[in-house]
Every structure is written in structure tokens, then in C-alpha cells.
Design a protein around this motif. Structure first.
Motif, PDB file in Angstrom:
ATOM      1  N   PRO A  74       4.079  12.779  -3.246  1.00 52.76           N
ATOM      2  CA  PRO A  74       3.315  12.077  -4.284  1.00 52.76           C
ATOM      3  C   PRO A  74       1.819  12.026  -3.985  1.00 52.76           C
ATOM      4  O   PRO A  74       1.398  11.978  -2.829  1.00 52.76           O
ATOM      5  CB  PRO A  74       3.928  10.676  -4.281  1.00 52.76           C
ATOM      6  CG  PRO A  74       4.613  10.533  -2.972  1.00 52.76           C
ATOM      7  CD  PRO A  74       5.061  11.901  -2.587  1.00 52.76           C
ATOM      8  N   GLY A  75       1.035  12.067  -5.057  1.00 55.43           N
ATOM      9  CA  GLY A  75      -0.412  11.990  -4.916  1.00 55.43           C
ATOM     10  C   GLY A  75      -1.060  13.264  -4.439  1.00 55.43           C
ATOM     11  O   GLY A  75      -2.250  13.273  -4.128  1.00 55.43           O
ATOM     12  N   THR A  76      -0.295  14.344  -4.359  1.00 54.83           N
ATOM     13  CA  THR A  76      -0.812  15.632  -3.903  1.00 54.83           C
ATOM     14  C   THR A  76      -0.289  16.727  -4.833  1.00 54.83           C
ATOM     15  O   THR A  76       0.504  16.471  -5.737  1.00 54.83           O
ATOM     16  CB  THR A  76      -0.346  15.949  -2.462  1.00 54.83           C
ATOM     17  OG1 THR A  76       1.035  16.368  -2.490  1.00 54.83           O
ATOM     18  CG2 THR A  76      -0.494  14.751  -1.547  1.00 54.83           C
ATOM     19  N   ASP A  77      -0.714  17.954  -4.561  1.00 61.68           N
ATOM     20  CA  ASP A  77      -0.150  19.110  -5.263  1.00 61.68           C
ATOM     21  C   ASP A  77       0.933  19.782  -4.430  1.00 61.68           C
ATOM     22  O   ASP A  77       1.452  20.836  -4.822  1.00 61.68           O
ATOM     23  CB  ASP A  77      -1.254  20.139  -5.556  1.00 61.68           C
ATOM     24  CG  ASP A  77      -2.273  19.616  -6.554  1.00 61.68           C
ATOM     25  OD1 ASP A  77      -1.863  18.851  -7.461  1.00 61.68           O
ATOM     26  OD2 ASP A  77      -3.472  19.957  -6.428  1.00 61.68           O
ATOM     27  N   ARG A  87       0.847  -1.208   0.000  1.00 59.57           N
ATOM     28  CA  ARG A  87       0.000   0.000   0.000  1.00 59.57           C
ATOM     29  C   ARG A  87       0.877   1.251   0.000  1.00 59.57           C
ATOM     30  O   ARG A  87       0.570   2.241  -0.668  1.00 59.57           O
ATOM     31  CB  ARG A  87      -0.915   0.007   1.221  1.00 59.57           C
ATOM     32  CG  ARG A  87      -1.813  -1.207   1.348  1.00 59.57           C
ATOM     33  CD  ARG A  87      -2.787  -1.056   2.520  1.00 59.57           C
ATOM     34  NE  ARG A  87      -3.269  -2.353   2.982  1.00 59.57           N
ATOM     35  CZ  ARG A  87      -4.159  -2.511   3.948  1.00 59.57           C
ATOM     36  NH1 ARG A  87      -4.670  -1.453   4.561  1.00 59.57           N
ATOM     37  NH2 ARG A  87      -4.547  -3.728   4.318  1.00 59.57           N
ATOM     38  N   LEU A 113       7.212   9.480   0.453  1.00 54.58           N
ATOM     39  CA  LEU A 113       5.804   9.842   0.619  1.00 54.58           C
ATOM     40  C   LEU A 113       5.681  10.605   1.929  1.00 54.58           C
ATOM     41  O   LEU A 113       6.571  10.545   2.782  1.00 54.58           O
ATOM     42  CB  LEU A 113       4.883   8.626   0.604  1.00 54.58           C
ATOM     43  CG  LEU A 113       4.915   7.622   1.753  1.00 54.58           C
ATOM     44  CD1 LEU A 113       3.705   6.679   1.641  1.00 54.58           C
ATOM     45  CD2 LEU A 113       6.174   6.776   1.771  1.00 54.58           C
ATOM     46  N   ILE A 155       1.438   4.317  -3.127  1.00 56.91           N
ATOM     47  CA  ILE A 155       1.273   5.752  -2.916  1.00 56.91           C
ATOM     48  C   ILE A 155       2.549   6.516  -3.222  1.00 56.91           C
ATOM     49  O   ILE A 155       2.536   7.582  -3.831  1.00 56.91           O
ATOM     50  CB  ILE A 155       0.844   6.031  -1.454  1.00 56.91           C
ATOM     51  CG1 ILE A 155      -0.520   5.422  -1.168  1.00 56.91           C
ATOM     52  CG2 ILE A 155       0.829   7.536  -1.170  1.00 56.91           C
ATOM     53  CD1 ILE A 155      -0.901   5.438   0.292  1.00 56.91           C
ATOM     54  N   THR A 162       6.823   7.221  -4.211  1.00 59.45           N
ATOM     55  CA  THR A 162       7.683   7.142  -5.389  1.00 59.45           C
ATOM     56  C   THR A 162       9.070   6.693  -4.966  1.00 59.45           C
ATOM     57  O   THR A 162       9.626   7.187  -3.986  1.00 59.45           O
ATOM     58  CB  THR A 162       7.775   8.497  -6.120  1.00 59.45           C
ATOM     59  OG1 THR A 162       8.635   8.369  -7.240  1.00 59.45           O
ATOM     60  CG2 THR A 162       8.298   9.597  -5.221  1.00 59.45           C
ATOM     61  N   GLN A 209       0.649  10.342   5.053  1.00 57.49           N
ATOM     62  CA  GLN A 209       0.196   9.228   4.216  1.00 57.49           C
ATOM     63  C   GLN A 209       0.588   7.888   4.837  1.00 57.49           C
ATOM     64  O   GLN A 209      -0.182   6.923   4.812  1.00 57.49           O
ATOM     65  CB  GLN A 209       0.794   9.367   2.815  1.00 57.49           C
ATOM     66  CG  GLN A 209       0.296  10.601   2.069  1.00 57.49           C
ATOM     67  CD  GLN A 209       1.084  10.888   0.810  1.00 57.49           C
ATOM     68  OE1 GLN A 209       2.319  10.909   0.825  1.00 57.49           O
ATOM     69  NE2 GLN A 209       0.383  11.116  -0.300  1.00 57.49           N
TER      70      GLN A 209
END
Length: 358
Positions: free
Chosen positions: A203-206, A61, A92, A65, A67, A96
Motif C-alpha cells: 500500500p501507498g506505493t506502486d 500510524r 504493509l 498506511i 490495508t 514502512q
């Protein structure tokens, strides 16, 4: 009576809770915060931590999410000098990591009890009584203080936190967006006077995690972190027109702390993670060492709780401190040396934070 009460729900406490619950230990987790945070804080997991998390069933998991292929893009006095690929960690945000661990813990039937501040700890031959600021006392066979560098558990036990702390904070940190800035790189700007600004994409965000040397006022005093200050620092270091930082969701400061607890165990109470040791951030070892502490403490407590009824399994309980206290001492020395190496390296064009990892 709960088998183990865990105070603190950061990566250390959550890792410990998941490991114990997987082994059938009755565990309870409390945290004085009102709820989960969304701050990037510690932002990388090393191979050792990922092995621990794989045993908990969450490594995949995390990998989905994060990198693992991040390029360190380095600039010197505003000019792009070099790019260094880095694949030795999973990047990450800490929030998270905690979110995945909380989800796993919930699958195991345990949820974090927020808004529960511990104000007293009393031990007797049969267990530990923790007194929250409100509500009934919490009774457990053992207690684990995983409540960070300002650990209430450590303070209530009056365990010395030996070492040194710099009086003045040297760095500002935050989570910001930077529309128009490439998210393929960990941008690292350095100047010939030793100042720095770093923007690492989460990662996965701005968001980017911002780390920068403090901005000083005309009298040479550090200014508090603010979006306006972050922008001035960015403009000074990056010298990129058209990039406006925005959406600050976390702002903080950092100073050099090199401290460790005189002991990691007092009777039936244990310390793990930052509650037992704090150190320079160079090398990203802080959160990872806390995860390793949690794995070791989980092994010790599981063995103790599996011992024959009516016995005090001292050899299992003593094993944790014997294993981890030397690790804490080595950690402080190692990260201090890594920080010195980075501070020297960034004065040379083309070198950056990877100097701490070699």
C-alpha cells in the motif's frame, strides 16, 4: 553506561527500543547496515502485534498506511478461479513498519546508529562491553541481540542454532511494479505441478511483493533472481499479455530454515526475533513473533532495571527465556505444519495461501 544496547534495528529491535524508552530506560540502538532499507520483506501485522504497537503509540500510524481489507485472488493454470476476502491482518511493507517505529523512537530522543558492526562482546559482573569494528567500546548494563537469522550476537556468544536448513533455495522474492495489474488483489497463481507465483500490492506505493517458485536452467539448477527471470515466471504462470514487470528495488531468494537458539539468554545478553528462531514463512508469524519477543524482553528488562540498586534481579531476567523459548519451539512446529498444508492446498483449484491461516 547505557542501560540497554540493542544490536539490530528491524521491527524487533525498534519495538524493544521504543518500549524501553517509553519506560524511561536509557537505550542505544546500533545496526551494521549503512542505512534504512526499502524492502517489503515481512508484510503483515496480526492482532497481537497491533496491540503491542498500540501501547507504543504507533498502531494508528500503521493503520493509516496499511490495508486491512485484502482479497486473495486465486488462479489455477492461468484461469481465475476464486476470490477470498481476508481481514485478519494489516498489510504493509516491512520498511514502512520500520519507518514508523524509527520516527517514534526519534520522538523519544533516540536515533539508530548505522554503520556500527559489533565484533566482540565481553561480560563482567557489572555490565557488557561491545566492541564495534571501529570507534570506542560500547558499555551497557544489558545487551539485546535483535540482529536477524545470521545474528552476529548469537555467533559471538557461541550459542548453538539447532535445526535444519534446506541446501537449495526454493523461492525467489522481490519488489517490482506491474503497470496494468489491479492493485485491489493479492494475485496468487498456482499450477497443477505445484509451482506458484504471487504478487501482493504494497500500500501507498506502486510496488508488488513478488514470491515465486525458482526458475531452473537446462541442467535443473536454480537461476539467480533477475527482472528477466521474474518476467518469464510471470508469463508462465499468469498468462496475461501486456503486463511488463519493472522497477525491481529488491531481489532475493528463500530457503526453508527451521532453527532455534539453544537459549535466549547468556548472562546479561539476550536474543530476540530471528536471532533466536527462524522458520517457514507460512502464516506470516515471523515478524509478529519478533514483536512479541520484544514486548516480553522489554517487560523483563524494565523490571530488572527498576529493582533496588546493588541487587541482581535474576527472577525478572529469567522470566524472558522461560516465557519465550517454549513459544519459539511451538513456532517452528506450527509453521512447518502450515507450510505442508499450503503446499498441499495449492494443488487444488481455488485454494491459496489462506490455507496457512486456518
Amino acid at each position: 553506561m547505557t542501560d540497554v544496547l540493542i544490536v539490530g534495528s528491524g521491527p524487533t529491535g525498534l519495538t524493544l527500543a521504543c518500549g524501553l524508552a517509553l519506560n524511561g530506560v536509557d537505550v542505544r540502538v546500533v545496526d551494521q547496515r549503512p542505512g534504512p532499507h526499502r524492502e517489503s520483506r515481512g508484510k503483515s501485522l496480526n492482532a497481537s502485534s497491533l496491540r503491542v504497537l498500540e501501547q507504543l503509540g504507533v498502531a494508528a500510524r500503521m493503520t493509516a498506511i496499511g490495508t486491512a481489507d485484502l482479497v486473495f485472488r486465486k488462479y489455477f493454470d492461468g484461469a481465475h478461479i476464486s476470490d477470498t476476502p481476508f481481514t485478519d491482518a494489516l498489510f504493509l511493507g516491512q520498511w514502512q513498519i520500520e519507518e514508523v517505529l524509527r520516527e517514534r523512537l526519534a520522538e523519544l530522543g533516540v536515533r539508530v546508529e548505522y554503520g556500527t558492526a559489533i565484533t566482540g562482546i565481553h561480560q563482567d559482573p557489572d555490565g557488557v562491553t561491545a566492541r564495534p569494528a571501529g570507534g570506542p567500546a560500547l558499555r551497557s548494563r544489558y545487551l539485546a541481540g535483535c540482529d536477524g537469522g545470521r545474528s552476529t550476537t548469537r555467533e559471538l556468544l557461541d550459542i548453538p542454532f539447532e535445526g535444519s536448513t534446506e541446501e537449495r533455495s526454493v523461492m525467489v522474492l522481490g519488489d517490482v511494479s506491474a503497470p496494468g495489474l489491479s492493485r485491489e488483489y493479492w494475485h496468487q497463481w498456482f499450477t497443477s505441478d505445484g509451482a506458484a507465483m504471487l504478487l501482493c500490492p504494497i500500500p501507498g506505493t506502486d510496488s508488488f511483493q513478488l514470491q515465486a517458485s525458482r526458475e531452473l536452467d537446462p541442467d535443473g539448477e536454480p537461476l539467480p533472481p533477475s527482472l528477466e527471470s521474474f518476467q518469464r515466471l510471470f508469463d508462465r504462470h499468469a498468462r496475461m499479455s501486456g503486463i511488463e514487470l519493472a522497477d525491481p528495488t529488491w531481489m532475493s531468494t528463500w530457503r526453508v530454515n527451521v532453527r532455534m537458539a539453544a537459549r535466549l539468554r547468556q548472562g546479561r545478553v539476550f536474543l530476540a526475533g530471528d536471532a533466536g528462531h527462524v522458520h517457514p514463512i507460512a502464516g506470516g508469524r515471523g515478524m509478529n513473533t519478533g514483536v512479541e519477543d520484544a514486548a516480553a524482553l522489554g517487560r523483563a528488562l524494565t523490571a530488572a532495571l527498576s529493582a533496588p540498586s546493588g541487587t541482581v534481579p535474576e527472577e525478572f531476567l529469567a522470566r524472558y527465556e522461560a516465557e519465550r523459548l517454549p513459544v519459539a519451539a511451538e513456532l517452528l512446529a506450527d509453521t512447518t505444519e502450515r507450510l505442508e498444508r499450503v503446499l498441499a492446498a495449492v494443488r487444488e483449484p481455488g485454494r491459496g495461501t489462506e490455507a496457512a491461516l486456518r
